[in-house]
Design an enzyme around this catalytic site. Sequence first.
Site, PDB file in Angstrom:
ATOM      1  N   GLU A  68      28.902  58.810  31.561  1.00  0.00           N
ATOM      2  CA  GLU A  68      30.361  58.886  31.541  1.00  0.00           C
ATOM      3  C   GLU A  68      30.821  60.278  31.136  1.00  0.00           C
ATOM      4  O   GLU A  68      31.781  60.818  31.697  1.00  0.00           O
ATOM      5  CB  GLU A  68      30.929  57.835  30.581  1.00  0.00           C
TER       6      GLU A  68
ATOM      7  N   HIS B 220      35.956  72.709  26.444  1.00  0.00           N
ATOM      8  CA  HIS B 220      35.485  72.107  25.200  1.00  0.00           C
ATOM      9  C   HIS B 220      36.663  71.609  24.370  1.00  0.00           C
ATOM     10  O   HIS B 220      36.617  70.517  23.774  1.00  0.00           O
ATOM     11  CB  HIS B 220      34.662  73.125  24.408  1.00  0.00           C
TER      12      HIS B 220
ATOM     13  N   CYS C 131      61.739  63.196  43.263  1.00  0.00           N
ATOM     14  CA  CYS C 131      62.737  64.115  42.723  1.00  0.00           C
ATOM     15  C   CYS C 131      62.073  65.452  42.399  1.00  0.00           C
ATOM     16  O   CYS C 131      61.133  65.524  41.595  1.00  0.00           O
ATOM     17  CB  CYS C 131      63.375  63.510  41.471  1.00  0.00           C
TER      18      CYS C 131
ATOM     19  N   LYS D 140      37.547  66.094  15.410  1.00  0.00           N
ATOM     20  CA  LYS D 140      37.744  66.914  16.599  1.00  0.00           C
ATOM     21  C   LYS D 140      39.171  67.449  16.599  1.00  0.00           C
ATOM     22  O   LYS D 140      40.128  66.693  16.474  1.00  0.00           O
ATOM     23  CB  LYS D 140      37.474  66.102  17.860  1.00  0.00           C
TER      24      LYS D 140
ATOM     25  N   CYS E 247      62.103  66.390  38.746  1.00  0.00           N
ATOM     26  CA  CYS E 247      61.173  65.561  37.966  1.00  0.00           C
ATOM     27  C   CYS E 247      59.752  66.087  38.096  1.00  0.00           C
ATOM     28  O   CYS E 247      58.987  66.086  37.126  1.00  0.00           O
ATOM     29  CB  CYS E 247      61.236  64.108  38.433  1.00  0.00           C
TER      30      CYS E 247
ATOM     31  N   TRP F 124      26.767  72.021  23.645  1.00  0.00           N
ATOM     32  CA  TRP F 124      27.949  72.863  23.835  1.00  0.00           C
ATOM     33  C   TRP F 124      27.702  74.249  23.236  1.00  0.00           C
ATOM     34  O   TRP F 124      27.997  75.278  23.859  1.00  0.00           O
ATOM     35  CB  TRP F 124      29.161  72.230  23.154  1.00  0.00           C
TER      36      TRP F 124
ATOM     37  N   VAL G  31      38.020  68.380  25.841  1.00  0.00           N
ATOM     38  CA  VAL G  31      37.183  67.233  25.477  1.00  0.00           C
ATOM     39  C   VAL G  31      37.464  66.810  24.035  1.00  0.00           C
ATOM     40  O   VAL G  31      37.579  65.611  23.736  1.00  0.00           O
ATOM     41  CB  VAL G  31      35.699  67.577  25.676  1.00  0.00           C
ATOM     42  N   ASN G  32      37.582  67.776  23.132  1.00  0.00           N
ATOM     43  CA  ASN G  32      37.893  67.444  21.738  1.00  0.00           C
ATOM     44  C   ASN G  32      39.229  66.728  21.627  1.00  0.00           C
ATOM     45  O   ASN G  32      39.381  65.777  20.852  1.00  0.00           O
ATOM     46  CB  ASN G  32      37.906  68.713  20.895  1.00  0.00           C
TER      47      ASN G  32
END
Length: 758
Positions: free
Chosen positions: A556, A586, A168, A605, A171, A511, A589-590
């Site tokens: 990871e 950043h 759709c 975070k 959608c 960071w 990720v937080n």
Amino acid sequence: MKPSQRHIGNDNNTININDINDDVSSGSRGSSETIRPNRNLSAESCRTGTDRPSSRLFRLQEIDQSETSARSPLLCSFRSYVLLFSCLPGSSNRFCSETFRIPDGPAEMFRLWLQAACLLCLCRGSAGGSGRLYSEEDPLVILGSSNLKPTVTNSSSAWLVQFYSSWCGHCIQYSSTWKALAQDVKDWHEAIAVAVLDCAQEENFEVCKEFSIKFYPTFKFFVAHSSVADKGTIYRGADREVRSVRQLMINILQNHSRTDRPQSCPPLEPYSAAQLLPLLGQRSDHYTAIVVEEAGSFVGREVTLDLLQFSGVEVRRALTSDLPLLDVLNMAAFPSVYLLQPNGSHAPLHSEKPLRFFFSSLLRSLPGVQRRSSSEAAQTGALQDGRTSEPWRDFDRSQVYTADLESALHYLLRVELAVHGTLDGAELKVFKDFVTLVAKLYPVGGSVVKLMETLSDWLLSLPLQQIPYQAILDLVDNKMKISGVFLGAELRWVGCQGSRPGLRGYPCSLWMLFHVLTVQHDATPTALDGSGLEGEAAPVLQVMRRYIRTFFGCKECGRHFEQAAAASMDQVTTQEDEVLWLWNQHNRVNTRLAGSLSDDPVSPKAPWPSPALCPACHEESNGVHVWSHANVLAFLRRHYGASNLNPRYSLTPPHPTAGAGPAQTRRPQEERPAAGGERKGENQAEPRPVQPGSRRGEQAVLIRGEGGFWILGLGFTSVDMSLCVVLYGSSCLFLMLLFFFFKVRSRRWKLRHARLHV
């Protein structure tokens, strides 16, 4: 025909691509009549090719994968099938011969069909990828035929489910809005959760039919503790923007009776003066925030649900029509927050803007307010490892501390990289680039820059393809006693200190280091000229990407960063984009890690910078929080600039003592286990120090000093000695060649003169 229209087909059957796009994009009903032939064009126009590109090369834009991926999986397959089967062998269609360059030879015809088949596979792969509009990384629940009923039936929370179809067009366009809604209310999930179900998946046909889904998208909400017979209530409102649907969710919660209300849902009704005034001046174990607002405002209820996952604060709502309460609180601007502190004191809570995001952020940042999931993890000791925490260092959140940057370099050079016995090939190239980047862009100067410059010059001058890392450690520890070279060998987290060992620390400081480097590159764009990195579009980000991919211990984490870099880093073209890309990543990720076991309850975070640090960075559009990127960029330049670096807590170089020789110099003390380092995941195994005595060929010339092995007691390393041996051998060989050369020449000269004499 309009110039924007494109047609594909053979002699007598022509299909308008725009008709397909319009049908898929505008049709929200599950109709099978999506593709309609266009009979307006003559067969002669298709044969002569008057409305087609004149290029003789195959035009990939005719089957634009990015366009079809963003619209429908049906389009890509349909277009490829039409192009493939409109040019059958033996066809005299000029369009086919011009566009595909079809010759008469069977070998070339086979090659054409092979290319078309490969293209069809690519389109199918693209269609398969676009069929899933939502993934597990989105902050919502993806339901199916097997778990829809168990999830919404007799649930402790209410549910808002979008039934959609992946083909759709509407959608597909609406998916970004639904994701924004799920992100906006992700902390409400214990009271009301957001979910999706794809009715285009074959396994979901029956369940969508059972729940009477006829149009897409269809919104249904299920009350808490619903029965098996409850098929949900359809939301028929025309406004489906984030703010409207968010207010719908609040109305759903308030429509519950007291007995059926979700277990974790706090009271959302307004409190009266008789209920609130007795709380003034009383001590308690938590904060109480009173949100005073107009009767039609949703801010108080939204803030109440935003704080649902946090302990240490309760939010109560009051109306401006309650005049006795207003007289006591002495408030005139609305909405506003009046804060009752645990010690009994109370006063209005100052906020730069009267917005929901500001109120929620300020309340979350109060001392002692912690996210519940992190607090529970702390009580169970999920990350406790028996070590005592470091003394707490007071700091100003509006400043960057050089102690964090130096601790990051110390951990990186002496711990994370020290597990590599040697560096060669790609690893050595990545390390050289990182050292060059820091040497050129580190803003503080002093002993750290002198160390990185010395290390960079030494690495570039070596003709070796493989370097033992112990030689690099000797230089980092300054065993050669080079004046002005120093890097503290102690972890001193300040702005990156965690509430207990295992939190923040090294990842936070890494960071921070790259944030500083991006801002410095923006301030001095010519600093990398002549370094070999100036040719890259985003050199700081590229070096960071290669370092994390090659050396960062948390694999990871590195995989997530690599995925983000592969998706959007190629769009970074300027220094400003470089600064904002890293800030945005950043924050992503937080957001992903908020509430996880690695989240620090003292410093949770959250989107950064907070409203307290940068009020101008936050705005609101249609009830949704948005960032002012111009103000964010200005803040980042100021916050990570050289003028905002605080040298407090940094280690200073030791003063040399008179008569102290190199053999008496002590190597910096071995580091304690790093607080917050993610080098090997949850099991923070301390790396074994590299044993210098394991190097071959040194046993006969080593003298053991207090800080390790030194060669001949003069501070020379094995690399230095190897170079000496190579030079000595080369000199001997050269002298021997000269000797034999002149020896031969002298014999020839003697023979020649002897013959002349005879």
